[in-house]
Design a protein around this motif. Structure first.
Motif, PDB file in Angstrom:
ATOM      1  N   HIS A  88      54.867  27.107  55.898  1.00 18.83           N
ATOM      2  CA  HIS A  88      55.135  27.085  54.448  1.00 18.83           C
ATOM      3  C   HIS A  88      55.599  25.692  54.021  1.00 18.83           C
ATOM      4  O   HIS A  88      55.173  25.169  52.997  1.00 18.83           O
ATOM      5  N   ARG A  89      56.464  25.109  54.840  1.00 22.26           N
ATOM      6  CA  ARG A  89      56.982  23.774  54.515  1.00 22.26           C
ATOM      7  C   ARG A  89      55.864  22.744  54.563  1.00 22.26           C
ATOM      8  O   ARG A  89      55.815  21.836  53.729  1.00 22.26           O
ATOM      9  N   SER A  90      54.960  22.911  55.512  1.00 19.02           N
ATOM     10  CA  SER A  90      53.856  21.942  55.645  1.00 19.02           C
ATOM     11  C   SER A  90      52.920  22.022  54.435  1.00 19.02           C
ATOM     12  O   SER A  90      52.198  21.079  54.144  1.00 19.02           O
ATOM     13  N   GLN A  91      52.930  23.164  53.724  1.00 22.98           N
ATOM     14  CA  GLN A  91      52.096  23.315  52.525  1.00 22.98           C
ATOM     15  C   GLN A  91      52.857  22.922  51.262  1.00 22.98           C
ATOM     16  O   GLN A  91      52.380  23.185  50.155  1.00 22.98           O
ATOM     17  N   ASN A  92      54.059  22.358  51.435  1.00 21.46           N
ATOM     18  CA  ASN A  92      54.906  21.988  50.301  1.00 21.46           C
ATOM     19  C   ASN A  92      55.259  23.174  49.412  1.00 21.46           C
ATOM     20  O   ASN A  92      55.370  23.039  48.191  1.00 21.46           O
ATOM     21  N   ARG A  97      57.591  25.840  47.615  1.00 24.86           N
ATOM     22  CA  ARG A  97      58.976  25.774  47.157  1.00 24.86           C
ATOM     23  C   ARG A  97      59.751  26.833  47.934  1.00 24.86           C
ATOM     24  O   ARG A  97      59.406  28.007  47.906  1.00 24.86           O
ATOM     25  N   TYR A 123      53.771  28.667  46.217  1.00 25.80           N
ATOM     26  CA  TYR A 123      52.975  27.556  46.759  1.00 25.80           C
ATOM     27  C   TYR A 123      52.401  26.793  45.569  1.00 25.80           C
ATOM     28  O   TYR A 123      52.932  25.772  45.168  1.00 25.80           O
ATOM     29  N   SER A 124      51.340  27.357  44.931  1.00 23.94           N
ATOM     30  CA  SER A 124      50.727  26.642  43.809  1.00 23.94           C
ATOM     31  C   SER A 124      51.346  27.048  42.481  1.00 23.94           C
ATOM     32  O   SER A 124      51.331  26.286  41.524  1.00 23.94           O
ATOM     33  N   GLU A 176      58.148  20.976  38.122  1.00 21.70           N
ATOM     34  CA  GLU A 176      59.175  21.791  38.797  1.00 21.70           C
ATOM     35  C   GLU A 176      59.275  23.183  38.181  1.00 21.70           C
ATOM     36  O   GLU A 176      59.439  24.169  38.897  1.00 21.70           O
ATOM     37  N   SER A 194      62.591  11.373  43.326  1.00 19.74           N
ATOM     38  CA  SER A 194      62.129  11.343  44.713  1.00 19.74           C
ATOM     39  C   SER A 194      63.287  11.630  45.667  1.00 19.74           C
ATOM     40  O   SER A 194      63.125  11.585  46.883  1.00 19.74           O
TER      41      SER A 194
END
Lengths: 386, 129
Positions: free
Chosen positions: A13-17, A19, A32-33, B36, B127
């Motif tokens: 999950h982290r590798s796909q950025n 939240r 995710y998106s 965000e 950032s």
């Protein structure tokens, strides 16, 4: 403070950025998106969910069925291999401690059957503690918390079964709704259930922690051309809300009884005695003060948990005295969000029974703004039958 | 007129302001904030004529997941509001600095601008450094 746990898929999950957020002590993907995209993808194609935070308790021993029959509101003694039931765990007063899925499964060694209880992540410790004294009464039954040695993955949506077919082949053929099987996926043991928390068709899988990543990637690969997308807990919440499914901590807690929560179907009182059954016999015949209802809300401003539902007649007669809102309150919102399918805000609430007729107009206090709403039945969304 | 994000001043709470020669500040929220928030569904705007105060709430923006307050980066009187914006919140995704403006404020204390960040400082905040 307890440290935050990872699931076997957290790194992915982290590798796909995605939240991420701490949910019941687990580092979980919220989105995710984006929630709306993930929600619509689940309704139109398929969503893939890491639900490894859910608690998984395994019960073995000749009287495992008797122990569970004693603590669950739903009958367990007559469960056959491969059956899954939605049930509640209640206290003596009939207050809901948790809502669970119980499965009767075939032991891989062929030595009969065992039971698996899937509990809410936020209630896992409480339920384990609650069960301890009852386990002492059934010394031949063992309870094993297998949550951290396994992972749980849901695939939900109209394309879910088509995506899983090449991976599981015969093991998902003729697997009915609320049925489960212990099977092998490329030589690895997997529990497959035709269950879910989205209002869509689909499966929930339990695999060994070390196999989780491969199963996850295989499903993404198999579903790539069919539109499968990873879905976080944000859309899981909007999906279950549209499906009218309760969430512990929102629609359910220890002050709520099953009948008030409209979950009478999950209580089998006939010729049974279980924890809370005495209280429930009288609760069943006495209408509760409040009732769970759906709300369709005007405008685009969502009413969230804790918003007061007000009686418009009392508001009108209350004239200018707006400080008197407490006296006009007829209920509270328990869950609310924008509905991606209906493109308007929806909510669930507990409302005074004599004010809860379907079609009644109410007013909701949304952070000081008075918003119009109409009481409706739920689910807000029903899938087309296939 | 196109607003260049590099020429704006920013609040730590992600609102931007652009001040013209007549002392009127145009206020909006940054592309980072929009990203965000995601899935915006509602925005509550102030009324023309009200006084806003730097650092205090002037409205709110709601996504599917949550409600977030909007804080004014500057003090003054609201002289114009982008009333059609709540009905086309997707503009904030495509053009948060020009078409996505939220309100115009006649500044009462122009010196407040000095306490806001410039583009580079704001980028650094976003950032996480």
């Amino acid at each position: 403070m307890a440290t935050i746990s990872s699931t076997p898929l957290t790194q992915w999950h982290r590798s796909q950025n995605a939240r991420m957020a701490d949910f019941a002590g687990y580092d979980m993907p919220i989105q995710y998106s984006g929630i709306v995209f993930e929600h619509i993808a689940t309704r139109t194609a398929a969503g893939l969910f890491d639900i490894s935070h859910m608690g998984r308790l395994r019960f073995e021993g000749p009287r495992a069925d008797q122990l569970l029959d004693h603590v669950l509101t739903r009958r367990v003694l007559d469960m056959k291999n491969g059956q899954v039931r939605y049930s509640l765990i209640c206290n003596e007063e009939g207050g809901v401690l948790d809502d669970v899925l119980v499965s009767c499964l075939e032991s891989p060694s062929g030595r009969g059957e065992y039971f698996l209880l899937v509990v809410n992540a936020s209630n896992r410790d409480k339920i384990v503690r609650w069960l301890q004294p009852h386990l002492a009464d059934f010394p031949d039954v063992t309870m094993t918390d297998v949550t951290d040695q396994t992972a749980m993955i849901a695939i939900q949506g109209p394309k879910a079964m088509e995506i899983c077919k090449p991976l599981f082949q015969s093991s998902i053929e003729n697997l009915g709704y609320y049925k489960s099987r212990v099977t092998q996926q490329m030589g690895k043991p997997t529990i497959i259930s035709r269950t879910g928390y989205t209002g869509e068709d689909g499966l929930e899988l339990i695999v060994k922690a070390e196999d989780a990543m491969r199963v996850w990637e295989n499903i993404l690969l198999s579903g790539r051309d069919l539109g499968v997308t990873p879905v976080g807990l944000g859309a899981r919440d909007t999906l279950r809300l549209e499906a009218g499914m309760p969430l512990y901590g929102h629609e359910l807690d220890e002050t709520v009884n099953p009948y008030q929560a409209d979950l009478g179907f999950a209580v089998s009182l006939k010729e049974r005695s279980f924890i809370g059954s005495e209280a429930m016999t009288s609760l069943q015949s006495t209408p509760s003060k409040q009732k769970r209802v759906g709300l369709l809300i005007e405008g685009m401003r969502a009413a969230r948990q804790g918003a007061a539902v007000l009686d418009p007649d009392l508001l009108a007669s209350d004239s200018a005295d707006s400080t008197n809102a407490g006296s006009t309150s007829i209920g509270l919102v328990t869950s609310g969000s924008h509905s991606p399918t209906l493109n308007r805000p929806i909510a669930m609430a507990y409302i005074d029974r004599f004010k809860s007729a379907i079609g009644s107009k109410v007013v909701i206090d949304v952070r000081g703004a008075k918003v119009q709403a109409e009481i409706c039945s739920y689910p807000f969304y029903t899938r087309k039958s296939t | 007129m196109t607003i260049d994000p590099k020429a704006l001043r920013y609040a730590a709470t992600h609102e931007w302001v652009s001040v013209d020669s007549s002392g009127v500040g145009t206020v909006g929220i940054s592309a980072f904030a929009v990203e965000e928030l995601t899935d915006l569904v509602f925005m509550a705007l102030p009324k023309v004529g009200v006084a806003v105060v730097a650092g205090e709430e002037f409205g709110e923006v709601e996504s599917v997941k949550a409600v977030s307050p909007l804080y004014s980066p500057i003090s003054g009187e609201v002289i114009e509001v982008h009333t059609s914006l709540p009905d086309q919140l997707e503009i904030l995704g495509s053009d948060p600095y020009t078409q996505g403006w939220i309100m115009k404020v006649k500044l009462s204390s122009p010196s407040e601008l000095d306490s806001l960040m410039d583009f580079d400082a704001y980028q650094k905040q976003c950032s996480g450094s």
